[in-house]
Design a protein around this motif. Sequence first.
Motif, PDB file in Angstrom:
ATOM      1  N   MET A  52       0.830  -1.194   0.000  1.00  0.00           N
ATOM      2  CA  MET A  52       0.000   0.000   0.000  1.00  0.00           C
ATOM      3  C   MET A  52       0.872   1.253   0.000  1.00  0.00           C
ATOM      4  O   MET A  52       0.586   2.231  -0.693  1.00  0.00           O
ATOM      5  CB  MET A  52      -0.944  -0.002   1.203  1.00  0.00           C
ATOM      6  N   GLY A  53       1.944   1.227   0.785  1.00  0.00           N
ATOM      7  CA  GLY A  53       2.850   2.371   0.829  1.00  0.00           C
ATOM      8  C   GLY A  53       3.609   2.561  -0.470  1.00  0.00           C
ATOM      9  O   GLY A  53       3.704   3.682  -0.992  1.00  0.00           O
ATOM     10  N   ASN A  55       2.716   1.493  -3.374  1.00  0.00           N
ATOM     11  CA  ASN A  55       1.758   1.832  -4.431  1.00  0.00           C
ATOM     12  C   ASN A  55       1.449   3.324  -4.452  1.00  0.00           C
ATOM     13  O   ASN A  55       1.306   3.926  -5.519  1.00  0.00           O
ATOM     14  CB  ASN A  55       0.444   1.065  -4.244  1.00  0.00           C
ATOM     15  N   VAL A  56       1.341   3.935  -3.269  1.00  0.00           N
ATOM     16  CA  VAL A  56       1.073   5.369  -3.195  1.00  0.00           C
ATOM     17  C   VAL A  56       2.234   6.149  -3.809  1.00  0.00           C
ATOM     18  O   VAL A  56       2.037   7.044  -4.646  1.00  0.00           O
ATOM     19  CB  VAL A  56       0.847   5.823  -1.743  1.00  0.00           C
ATOM     20  N   GLY A  59       2.217   5.509  -7.586  1.00  0.00           N
ATOM     21  CA  GLY A  59       1.125   6.171  -8.269  1.00  0.00           C
ATOM     22  C   GLY A  59       1.343   7.667  -8.416  1.00  0.00           C
ATOM     23  O   GLY A  59       1.070   8.253  -9.474  1.00  0.00           O
ATOM     24  N   LEU A  60       1.846   8.307  -7.362  1.00  0.00           N
ATOM     25  CA  LEU A  60       2.125   9.743  -7.430  1.00  0.00           C
ATOM     26  C   LEU A  60       3.195  10.043  -8.471  1.00  0.00           C
ATOM     27  O   LEU A  60       3.088  11.003  -9.242  1.00  0.00           O
ATOM     28  CB  LEU A  60       2.572  10.250  -6.051  1.00  0.00           C
ATOM     29  N   THR A 181      -0.720   2.236 -10.412  1.00  0.00           N
ATOM     30  CA  THR A 181      -1.605   3.117  -9.651  1.00  0.00           C
ATOM     31  C   THR A 181      -2.837   2.374  -9.169  1.00  0.00           C
ATOM     32  O   THR A 181      -3.262   2.524  -8.017  1.00  0.00           O
ATOM     33  CB  THR A 181      -2.024   4.317 -10.527  1.00  0.00           C
ATOM     34  N   PHE A 184      -2.967   0.060  -5.832  1.00  0.00           N
ATOM     35  CA  PHE A 184      -3.290   0.513  -4.475  1.00  0.00           C
ATOM     36  C   PHE A 184      -4.668   0.015  -4.054  1.00  0.00           C
ATOM     37  O   PHE A 184      -4.869  -0.424  -2.914  1.00  0.00           O
ATOM     38  CB  PHE A 184      -3.234   2.036  -4.394  1.00  0.00           C
ATOM     39  N   SER A 303       8.619   1.045  -9.570  1.00  0.00           N
ATOM     40  CA  SER A 303       7.435   1.048  -8.745  1.00  0.00           C
ATOM     41  C   SER A 303       7.373  -0.164  -7.855  1.00  0.00           C
ATOM     42  O   SER A 303       7.841  -1.201  -8.189  1.00  0.00           O
ATOM     43  CB  SER A 303       6.192   1.085  -9.651  1.00  0.00           C
TER      44      SER A 303
END
Length: 303
Positions: A52-53, A55-56, A59-60, A181, A184, A303
Amino acid sequence: MKKLLILALVGLGAQLIDGALGMGYGVTSTTLLLLAGLSPAAASASVHLAEMGTNVASGLAHHKLGNTDWRLVLRLGVPGAIGAFLGATVLANLSTEGATPVMAVILGLLGLYILIRFALRPPRESRARVSPHRKKFLVPLGLVGGFVDATGGGGWGPVTTTSLLSAGRTAPRTVVGSVDTSEFLVSAAASLGFLIGLGTAGIHFAFVGALLVGGLLAAPLAAWLVSRLPARVLGTAVGGLILLTNLRTLLKGFGVTGTPTTVAYLVVSVLWVVAVVIAIGRHRRNPAAADDTQPELARTTAS
């Protein structure tokens, strides 16, 4: 402390692989966590919480670089989240004894697929920055990818990224950015499913933190790595490693010992070596064709 350091290195190594291929973080890190002694459900839960971390952050970065097709993110990620929640629920309710060989089969098949895919026919390239695929293709793909990701502790990238790239209708940077992205949503849904099914039992949050730190540190290194190593060769090598590692768990789970075990290791090892040799040979004969996804992919897969 020593174990946490090892797990941070696992997270770093898994992220390097994922950054080079646009896939592989979950499959690689789950495989190594199983070897470290975690139960299948706890291993998958730990990996998804850590993801989750990453992925953030991923994605950004992709959004800032213009690599994201948000319609593709939603059309793929929402059904992916549903599939991941269902997969997490299924895995959380399996016994450790029953889940271990199931996960080994899934991971092993994913490893075999990655090995063969990258050795023989790496994904083609398109330059379309907006995906033309419709819901009738993306919804089933997301459901399957999410379910496999949760039950196998990884598989979102191998299923979705490879499927979209192999279709050859969307630019690699858009595929990778959008898939990363949307992941997440998949990781969050899988984590929720595991927390509902398991509570916090068996989940080591220190392990999650170590994996997360290693993954975040690896992101910039992955960009450098992918610029130096051909994806075809690296993908083939990683696929063989995943296949060989999970073969051990699978044989042990079914009580196979002695000569059949030796023969199985020998066959898989020979297959692995042959595939790597083929990948290296094809890359040397025609580097551009062997890695035709790399002009765009090399800049967007950290990523």
